[in-house]
Design an enzyme around this catalytic site. Structure first.
Site, mmCIF file in Angstrom:
data_model
loop_
_atom_site.group_PDB
_atom_site.id
_atom_site.type_symbol
_atom_site.label_atom_id
_atom_site.label_comp_id
_atom_site.label_asym_id
_atom_site.label_seq_id
_atom_site.Cartn_x
_atom_site.Cartn_y
_atom_site.Cartn_z
ATOM 1 N N ASP A 1 4.929 -27.615 4.912
ATOM 2 C CA ASP A 1 4.083 -28.532 5.664
ATOM 3 C C ASP A 1 2.780 -28.730 4.894
ATOM 4 O OD1 ASP A 1 3.824 -29.816 8.538
ATOM 5 O OD2 ASP A 1 1.872 -28.975 8.027
ATOM 6 N N ASN B 1 -4.975 -39.471 5.701
ATOM 7 C CA ASN B 1 -4.756 -40.759 6.365
ATOM 8 C C ASN B 1 -6.042 -41.297 6.982
ATOM 9 O OD1 ASN B 1 -2.028 -41.147 5.808
ATOM 10 N ND2 ASN B 1 -1.359 -39.979 7.593
ATOM 11 N N HIS C 1 -3.308 -45.137 5.422
ATOM 12 C CA HIS C 1 -1.904 -44.714 5.421
ATOM 13 C C HIS C 1 -1.197 -45.040 4.111
ATOM 14 C CE1 HIS C 1 -1.616 -43.334 9.581
ATOM 15 N NE2 HIS C 1 -2.446 -44.321 9.888
ATOM 16 N N ASP D 1 0.877 -42.349 2.048
ATOM 17 C CA ASP D 1 2.254 -42.488 1.567
ATOM 18 C C ASP D 1 2.359 -42.097 0.091
ATOM 19 O OD1 ASP D 1 2.948 -43.346 4.048
ATOM 20 O OD2 ASP D 1 3.059 -45.479 3.528
ATOM 21 N N GLU E 1 4.518 -34.915 7.596
ATOM 22 C CA GLU E 1 4.220 -34.282 6.310
ATOM 23 C C GLU E 1 5.037 -33.010 6.109
ATOM 24 O OE1 GLU E 1 0.928 -33.046 9.259
ATOM 25 O OE2 GLU E 1 2.288 -34.714 8.898
#
Length: 448
Positions: A290, A298, A303, A307, A333
């Site tokens: 994680d 973000n 965003h 990405d 994530e």
């Protein structure tokens, strides 16, 4: 006459200039070599009516093929952005085998120019990619033609095994030059590219070889009658739809942002791997990862930047595991890795080492991103990892294994993040995962 500012601006904004200098250099050298060889071919060209008509026939067949399959091809290009399978090979390779170099190159240029306007451009492919692909095909065709010339021309194809050997040699030359040039371009643009990145997957290679064989058989039959060109359309269109189906299936199991397996696809393969490991009594391990504080990325950069970070982390995970390890994205994530066949004597230590390598690699990431305020580099990333060996107990499920690894992940988070926690042997259940419940006992009243 001075060049207009508008034209200069459009040229400077070509997508090719966004590529690294080494990529532009390779593209330039390969395309210049092709231009030189094509120029030599046209200087030496002595046209015959029969050859010109055959060139027109093959070019027209290639254009008709594209028109008939335009919808399928556009879908393929949009779904399989990195598709290595080019079914136009059936026409370009046949042209390479049957036509003199000048006419073969003209046929290839006609087919690929039409492909650009009807397929590649609507699918938003950069022009330089189409140009380079056509260039590799041109050079491959010239290599195949040289083999045909050295082996005695088309007259030798009827000589039993000698003819098969000659056609096979020309096929090998065409495929080798085409694949090696594409692999060179991929290697300079992606220095850490895997074998599959360079040459495609085995099933893609098989389809390309099948197309080459179909083209060789077309060339052989055209030496008997040109009407045989009609017999190629049905098998090539069926093959095209089969390739589309495979690419759609691959897209359905692949996460669009990271290129990893989706959670559903990973889970299905993990079930098979657990069953196989139980039968073979082999080791199997799972890591759950994680990305720490990903929401900050973000919230701070948007965003799109998030990405890009996810894709970079996915690449980092893939770089530190083996080719047959299953890597998936579980949403958000969170990532998951299934590692079969670790050395039994030191499986837990090996799992710890893999997880630690991934953790360290992520901390060293520097991800370039574009933001409304200009380009910047995102660094100071970290990841927490939990892992476990998969017990061989009957009834063990993927969900139970993930839950065990997830427990270790939360221990890593609780310890301050940017850490690895692997379940010890004493923490891994050894009893049956699905014990039958004991038969209910008759209730005894308090009075008895």
């Amino acid at each position: 006459m001075a060049e207009s500012p508008r034209r200069r601006c459009s040229v400077t904004r070509w997508a090719v200039w966004a590529q690294p200098t080494r990529v532009i250099a390779v593209l330039g050298v390969v395309e210049m070599l092709a231009l030189i060889l094509i120029g030599v071919a046209w200087v030496q060209f002595q046209p015959t009516f029969e050859a010109v008509v055959l060139a027109v026939l093959l070019a027209a067949a290639g254009i008709v093929h594209t028109e008939v399959a335009t919808g399928v091809e556009r879908a393929r290009r949009q779904v399989g952005e990195k598709s290595y399978t080019d079914l136009s090979t059936v026409w370009t390779f046949a042209a390479a085998l049957l036509l003199p170099p000048a006419l073969a190159t003209a046929t290839i240029v006609a087919v690929y120019t039409h492909l650009w306007f009807r397929v590649w451009k609507p699918a938003r492919y950069p022009l330089f990619r189409n140009t380079f692909t056509a260039t590799t095909v041109l050079l491959a065709a010239l290599a195949a033609q040289e083999v045909v010339r050295v082996t005695g021309g088309t007259d030798t194809w009827a000589n039993g095994l000698a003819g098969v050997a000659a056609l096979s040699a020309a096929t090998f030359a065409y495929a080798a030059v085409n694949w090696l040039l594409i692999a060179l371009a991929v290697a300079v643009s992606t220095p850490d590219a895997t074998r599959e990145n360079l040459f495609g997957q085995l099933d893609e290679i098989a389809v390309e070889l099948a197309t080459l064989c179909l083209a060789a058989m077309l060339a052989l039959t055209l030496t008997v009658s040109w009407w045989f060109v009609l017999l190629v359309f049905i098998p090539i269109l069926v093959l095209q739809r089969a390739v589309l189906y495979r690419e759609l299936a691959a897209a359905a199991t692949t996460d669009g942002k990271t290129g990893l397996l989706t959670a559903t696809a990973w889970n299905a393969r993990a079930v098979e791997a657990i069953d196989r490991a139980r039968r073979e009594r082999s080791t199997l391990a799972v890591l759950v990862l994680d990305l720490d504080h990903f929401k900050r990325v973000n919230d701070t950069h948007g965003h799109v930047a998030g990405d890009r970070v996810l894709a970079a982390v996915a690449d980092a995970v893939r770089a530190e595991v083996r080719g047959d390890d299953l890597v998936g994205r579980f949403g958000g994530e969170e990532f998951v890795v299934l590692l079969p066949g670790l050395p039994e004597a030191r499986a837990t230590a090996e799992l710890q080492a893999v997880a630690e390598r991934i953790r360290v690699r992520v901390t060293h990431l520097a991800v370039p991103v574009e933001t409304p305020d200009g380009p910047l580099t995102i660094s100071d990333l970290s990841i927490s990892v939990g892992g476990t060996m998969v017990p061989h107990t009957p009834g063990t499920t993927v969900e139970q294994t993930i839950a065990l690894a997830d427990r270790e992940l939360y221990r890593a988070k609780d310890s301050g993040r940017n850490a690895v926690r692997i379940a010890t042997a004493t923490e891994i259940p050894t009893q049956r995962a699905e014990e039958p419940r004991p038969a209910p006992q008759p209730e005894v009243s308090p009075e008895s």
